[in-house]
Design a protein around this motif. Structure first.
Motif, PDB file in Angstrom:
ATOM      1  N   ALA A  41       0.827  -1.210   0.000  1.00 52.51           N
ATOM      2  CA  ALA A  41       0.000   0.000   0.000  1.00 52.51           C
ATOM      3  C   ALA A  41       0.859   1.257   0.000  1.00 52.51           C
ATOM      4  CB  ALA A  41      -0.930  -0.001   1.212  1.00 52.51           C
ATOM      5  N   LEU A  42       1.959   1.265   0.782  1.00 51.96           N
ATOM      6  CA  LEU A  42       2.845   2.432   0.812  1.00 51.96           C
ATOM      7  C   LEU A  42       3.520   2.625  -0.544  1.00 51.96           C
ATOM      8  CD1 LEU A  42       4.267   4.718   2.327  1.00 51.96           C
ATOM      9  CD2 LEU A  42       5.980   3.047   3.096  1.00 51.96           C
ATOM     10  N   THR A  43       3.952   1.540  -1.150  1.00 56.60           N
ATOM     11  CA  THR A  43       4.589   1.622  -2.473  1.00 56.60           C
ATOM     12  C   THR A  43       3.646   2.232  -3.493  1.00 56.60           C
ATOM     13  OG1 THR A  43       5.969  -0.307  -2.007  1.00 56.60           O
ATOM     14  CG2 THR A  43       5.643   0.272  -4.320  1.00 56.60           C
ATOM     15  N   ILE A  88      12.338   2.298  -3.978  1.00 56.90           N
ATOM     16  CA  ILE A  88      12.775   1.765  -5.271  1.00 56.90           C
ATOM     17  C   ILE A  88      11.592   1.546  -6.200  1.00 56.90           C
ATOM     18  CG2 ILE A  88      13.732  -0.291  -6.396  1.00 56.90           C
ATOM     19  CD1 ILE A  88      15.654  -0.541  -4.013  1.00 56.90           C
ATOM     20  N   LEU A  89      10.570   0.862  -5.682  1.00 50.39           N
ATOM     21  CA  LEU A  89       9.489   0.420  -6.555  1.00 50.39           C
ATOM     22  C   LEU A  89       8.519   1.537  -6.918  1.00 50.39           C
ATOM     23  CD1 LEU A  89       8.703  -3.108  -5.076  1.00 50.39           C
ATOM     24  CD2 LEU A  89       9.981  -2.548  -7.148  1.00 50.39           C
ATOM     25  N   SER A  90       8.347   2.530  -6.065  1.00 54.44           N
ATOM     26  CA  SER A  90       7.409   3.600  -6.410  1.00 54.44           C
ATOM     27  C   SER A  90       7.838   4.299  -7.692  1.00 54.44           C
ATOM     28  CB  SER A  90       7.285   4.605  -5.259  1.00 54.44           C
ATOM     29  OG  SER A  90       8.531   5.229  -4.984  1.00 54.44           O
ATOM     30  N   LYS A  91       9.147   4.507  -7.853  1.00 55.99           N
ATOM     31  CA  LYS A  91       9.646   5.172  -9.066  1.00 55.99           C
ATOM     32  C   LYS A  91       9.579   4.237 -10.271  1.00 55.99           C
ATOM     33  CE  LYS A  91      13.606   6.350  -7.107  1.00 55.99           C
ATOM     34  NZ  LYS A  91      13.432   6.193  -5.641  1.00 55.99           N
ATOM     35  N   LYS A  92       9.941   2.972 -10.070  1.00 57.22           N
ATOM     36  CA  LYS A  92       9.917   2.019 -11.177  1.00 57.22           C
ATOM     37  C   LYS A  92       8.492   1.776 -11.673  1.00 57.22           C
ATOM     38  CE  LYS A  92      14.201   1.144 -12.011  1.00 57.22           C
ATOM     39  NZ  LYS A  92      14.782   1.484 -13.343  1.00 57.22           N
ATOM     40  N   LEU A  93       7.559   1.592 -10.752  1.00 55.82           N
ATOM     41  CA  LEU A  93       6.185   1.296 -11.141  1.00 55.82           C
ATOM     42  C   LEU A  93       5.495   2.511 -11.755  1.00 55.82           C
ATOM     43  CD1 LEU A  93       5.063  -0.940  -8.141  1.00 55.82           C
ATOM     44  CD2 LEU A  93       5.971  -1.641 -10.360  1.00 55.82           C
ATOM     45  N   ALA A  94       5.962   3.708 -11.416  1.00 58.07           N
ATOM     46  CA  ALA A  94       5.401   4.910 -12.040  1.00 58.07           C
ATOM     47  C   ALA A  94       5.751   4.986 -13.522  1.00 58.07           C
ATOM     48  CB  ALA A  94       5.901   6.165 -11.330  1.00 58.07           C
ATOM     49  N   ALA A  95       6.736   4.197 -13.946  1.00 61.06           N
ATOM     50  CA  ALA A  95       7.142   4.189 -15.356  1.00 61.06           C
ATOM     51  C   ALA A  95       6.281   3.264 -16.206  1.00 61.06           C
ATOM     52  CB  ALA A  95       8.612   3.783 -15.476  1.00 61.06           C
ATOM     53  N   GLY A  96       5.184   2.774 -15.660  1.00 64.63           N
ATOM     54  CA  GLY A  96       4.240   1.996 -16.456  1.00 64.63           C
ATOM     55  C   GLY A  96       4.796   0.679 -16.953  1.00 64.63           C
ATOM     56  N   LEU A  97       5.553  -0.025 -16.097  1.00 64.14           N
ATOM     57  CA  LEU A  97       6.222  -1.262 -16.522  1.00 64.14           C
ATOM     58  C   LEU A  97       5.261  -2.446 -16.556  1.00 64.14           C
ATOM     59  CD1 LEU A  97       9.516  -1.045 -14.404  1.00 64.14           C
ATOM     60  CD2 LEU A  97       9.076  -0.141 -16.701  1.00 64.14           C
ATOM     61  N   GLY A 108       7.041  -5.534 -16.858  1.00 64.48           N
ATOM     62  CA  GLY A 108       7.970  -6.537 -16.358  1.00 64.48           C
ATOM     63  C   GLY A 108       9.220  -5.875 -15.817  1.00 64.48           C
ATOM     64  N   LEU A 109       9.773  -6.449 -14.741  1.00 63.43           N
ATOM     65  CA  LEU A 109      10.943  -5.855 -14.089  1.00 63.43           C
ATOM     66  C   LEU A 109      11.847  -6.982 -13.600  1.00 63.43           C
ATOM     67  CD1 LEU A 109      12.376  -3.353 -12.740  1.00 63.43           C
ATOM     68  CD2 LEU A 109      10.883  -3.728 -10.761  1.00 63.43           C
ATOM     69  N   VAL A 110      13.153  -6.820 -13.817  1.00 68.58           N
ATOM     70  CA  VAL A 110      14.127  -7.728 -13.222  1.00 68.58           C
ATOM     71  C   VAL A 110      15.004  -6.918 -12.282  1.00 68.58           C
ATOM     72  CG1 VAL A 110      15.861  -7.502 -15.082  1.00 68.58           C
ATOM     73  CG2 VAL A 110      15.803  -9.570 -13.668  1.00 68.58           C
ATOM     74  N   SER A 135       6.395  -5.917  -5.599  1.00 64.86           N
ATOM     75  CA  SER A 135       6.168  -5.540  -6.984  1.00 64.86           C
ATOM     76  C   SER A 135       5.126  -6.435  -7.650  1.00 64.86           C
ATOM     77  CB  SER A 135       7.488  -5.590  -7.761  1.00 64.86           C
ATOM     78  OG  SER A 135       7.338  -5.045  -9.049  1.00 64.86           O
ATOM     79  N   ASN A 136       5.203  -7.740  -7.400  1.00 62.03           N
ATOM     80  CA  ASN A 136       4.206  -8.644  -7.966  1.00 62.03           C
ATOM     81  C   ASN A 136       2.815  -8.339  -7.424  1.00 62.03           C
ATOM     82  OD1 ASN A 136       5.613 -10.331  -9.829  1.00 62.03           O
ATOM     83  ND2 ASN A 136       6.610 -11.372  -8.133  1.00 62.03           N
ATOM     84  N   ALA A 137       2.729  -8.038  -6.129  1.00 61.72           N
ATOM     85  CA  ALA A 137       1.437  -7.703  -5.540  1.00 61.72           C
ATOM     86  C   ALA A 137       0.877  -6.404  -6.108  1.00 61.72           C
ATOM     87  CB  ALA A 137       1.559  -7.594  -4.022  1.00 61.72           C
ATOM     88  N   ALA A 138       1.781  -5.532  -6.560  1.00 60.80           N
ATOM     89  CA  ALA A 138       1.356  -4.265  -7.162  1.00 60.80           C
ATOM     90  C   ALA A 138       1.007  -4.413  -8.642  1.00 60.80           C
ATOM     91  CB  ALA A 138       2.452  -3.220  -6.998  1.00 60.80           C
ATOM     92  N   GLY A 139       1.144  -5.626  -9.181  1.00 55.28           N
ATOM     93  CA  GLY A 139       0.705  -5.880 -10.548  1.00 55.28           C
ATOM     94  C   GLY A 139       1.787  -5.878 -11.607  1.00 55.28           C
ATOM     95  N   CYS A 140       3.061  -5.863 -11.196  1.00 53.89           N
ATOM     96  CA  CYS A 140       4.163  -5.867 -12.162  1.00 53.89           C
ATOM     97  C   CYS A 140       4.943  -7.173 -12.019  1.00 53.89           C
ATOM     98  CB  CYS A 140       5.101  -4.678 -11.928  1.00 53.89           C
ATOM     99  SG  CYS A 140       6.497  -4.596 -13.072  1.00 53.89           S
TER     100      CYS A 140
END
Length: 434
Positions: free
Chosen positions: A57-59, A183-192, A194-196, A224-229
């Protein structure tokens, strides 16, 4: 709903609700939450933690505090993130290789942190290259070259930018929950899609032992998986610099040699393995090994080099950079070989000490306002397990002044240990966390 109530809840060991965390993240972004309250929040999370649901939720709350990008591309949007290491220039190899394999790679990267180098600083050692681009221009670069390596705009996860600055001065940087969300808030904001994740472990990494690295990898992957990526992590070795070069322009020069097929080694192996995992997860290869082979072939064939050239040009760099890198990259005033004083086998390399030596040479920042000299650092750094004779090269030092070189040479000699018995070199790929 107030910041005081949310902080009190955390202090009592309870995890705030999703709505409360959304409110707090928005308050960080728009200034409704004060610095004192942000610091208290960070300390409460650091001391008491939040549960898995709260971490997700915080992410997502910090991600949604700003713009979440929807790229207009007809291919899977993929990315990679590293937790930081010395001589780690994987992004510069992997982004164009993934693009050559059919992915769109909008890589939002960072600058040097502590003893580790930053991808943006490395790329900016190429004359003319800009990594500070509006999203509309990043879209153009992505369309032209399949990949872009840029910094986050002020609209990307502004809650994280505010909280990160507070964490840095309140001794709350090492919270697993806050690291994960940052880390993940910025990565997930990029509309990904898939992420490694490349979680480094060893002397040149922030995580020095495998248990800490594994815990971070598990936290990042679950969240990240729980957030849909779709996300997978590899724990990789950093008991020595990944590339035999440390320093911005020197690492770019090594990347150029890899992309031109002149060198292979550890950098390409880690890049291909990370890429293979990501391609398999995204359905762009039948399995991981097929993905590894595809990344390797993209480099062998020159396809990755072509994507890299297009990206550099699209971001303002020279059209012919890859063919004339030696002419374009800056060179240090003092270049000195550091030679072994006695024969032996290289038994240990203190990567953090080497990274700090590069910072002291001017190749990194002590404060945010420091200007980096991209030419300084070390090249031809010897590898673990190498047998050296007296007079053999341990590293080549690149400095501005002779007195700087003297200090750096002492640091190199202290960082590289030799012995008389063979050593077991750790495997580059330690673990996979899915």
């Amino acid at each position: 709903m107030t910041a005081r109530d949310i902080i009190a809840k955390l202090r009592q060991g309870q995890s705030p609700t999703r709505d409360e965390l959304n409110w707090f993240a928005q308050g960080l972004a728009d200034g409704q939450v004060s610095d004192a309250q942000a610091g208290a929040f960070a300390m409460a999370v650091c001391l008491n933690g939040i549960n898995d649901e709260g971490r997700v939720a915080l992410t997502m709350a910090m991600r949604d505090s700003g713009q979440v990008i929807d790229w207009n591309v007809d291919r899977p949007v993929l990315d990679k993130h590293s937790t930081g290491g010395v001589g780690d220039c994987v992004s510069l190899v992997l982004a164009p290789a993934l693009a050559a394999c059919g992915a769109a790679v909008p890589m939002i990267s960072g600058r040097g942190l502590g003893h580790t180098g930053g991808t943006l600083d490395k790329l900016e050692s190429i004359p003319g290259v800009s990594t500070t681009l509006p999203i509309s221009q990043v879209q153009d670069v992505l369309t032209r070259s399949g990949c872009a390596i840029v910094g986050a705009t002020s609209n990307i996860a502004p809650a994280d930018r505010r909280l990160y600055a507070v964490r840095d001065v309140t001794s709350t940087v090492d919270s697993l929950d806050l690291i994960t969300a940052s880390i993940l808030s910025k990565k997930l904001a990029a509309g990904l899609q898939g992420l490694v994740l490349d979680v480094k472990v060893g002397s040149g990494a922030f995580m020095k032992d495998i248990d800490a690295a594994r815990a971070l990898a598990q936290s990042l992957v679950r969240t990240s998986n729980a957030a849909g990526c779709k996300t997978v992590a590899l724990v990789t070795d950093m008991s020595q610099p990944l590339a035999p070069a440390i320093g911005n322009a020197l690492e770019v020069a090594h990347v150029v040699r890899v992309l031109r097929g002149e060198e292979r080694g550890a950098l390409l192996e880690v890049s291909a393995t990370l890429g293979g995992v990501l391609l398999a997860e995204a359905g762009l290869s039948d399995d991981v090994q097929a993905g590894v082979d595809a990344i390797d072939e993209a480099v062998r064939s020159g396809a990755a080099a072509e994507q890299f050239s297009q990206m550099v040009s699209a971001q303002g760099g020279p059209l012919s950079f890859l063919d004339n890198a030696d002419r374009f990259l800056p060179e240090a005033n003092v270049i000195r070989e550091i030679r072994a004083n006695r024969p032996g086998i290289v038994s240990a390399i203190d990567g953090e000490r080497l990274g700090k030596a590069v910072v002291a040479l001017g190749g990194g920042r002590v404060t945010e306002r420091d200007v980096i000299n991209p030419a300084v650092g070390f090249s031809e750094v010897v590898r673990l397990g190498t047998e050296v004779a007296r007079g053999d090269t341990l590293a080549v030092l690149h400095a501005v002044r002779p007195k700087d070189a003297d200090v750096a040479e002492a640091a190199v000699r202290a960082a590289i240990s030799t012995g008389t018995t063979p050593v077991e070199v750790p495997a580059l790929i330690q673990e996979k966390v899915a």
